[in-house]
Scaffold this motif. Structure first.
Motif, PDB file in Angstrom:
ATOM      1  N   GLN A  44      21.248  45.138  79.468  1.00  0.00           N
ATOM      2  CA  GLN A  44      19.984  44.677  80.028  1.00  0.00           C
ATOM      3  C   GLN A  44      19.939  43.154  79.916  1.00  0.00           C
ATOM      4  O   GLN A  44      20.404  42.592  78.928  1.00  0.00           O
ATOM      5  N   SER A  45      19.370  42.485  80.936  1.00  0.00           N
ATOM      6  CA  SER A  45      19.143  41.045  80.853  1.00  0.00           C
ATOM      7  C   SER A  45      17.849  40.813  80.079  1.00  0.00           C
ATOM      8  O   SER A  45      16.799  41.330  80.464  1.00  0.00           O
TER       9      SER A  45
ATOM     10  N   LYS B 169      18.533  33.522  78.673  1.00  0.00           N
ATOM     11  CA  LYS B 169      18.774  34.847  79.221  1.00  0.00           C
ATOM     12  C   LYS B 169      20.174  35.304  78.834  1.00  0.00           C
ATOM     13  O   LYS B 169      21.159  34.611  79.104  1.00  0.00           O
TER      14      LYS B 169
ATOM     15  N   LYS C 210      22.843  38.960  78.271  1.00  0.00           N
ATOM     16  CA  LYS C 210      23.060  40.379  78.538  1.00  0.00           C
ATOM     17  C   LYS C 210      23.315  41.076  77.206  1.00  0.00           C
ATOM     18  O   LYS C 210      24.238  40.715  76.474  1.00  0.00           O
TER      19      LYS C 210
END
Length: 62
Positions: A34-35, A46, A48
């Motif tokens: 999910q980012s 941001k 991952k």
């Protein structure tokens, strides 16, 4: 962008799909990434991250 968790390093593993007739095909098991906006060195960034890292509290959300 690679399919790899930036916290724990979890990445795809290779396995096989096996049919009832024992036909074997290669397949990939991808991590659930999910980012997420997270705090990295005190700044919002941001990244991952896999869901197991999010649930276990390894990531501090911004």
């Amino acid at each position: 962008m690679s399919k790899m968790c930036e916290v724990c390093g979890k990445k795809p593993v290779v396995g096989s799909t096996i049919s009832h007739a024992h036909n074997v095909n290669k397949r990939r098991f991808n991590p659930n990434l999910q980012s997420v906006r997270a705090l990295v060195d005190g700044k919002a960034k941001k990244i991952k991250v896999c869901t197991s890292c999010i649930r276990s509290g390894h990531v501090v959300k911004a």
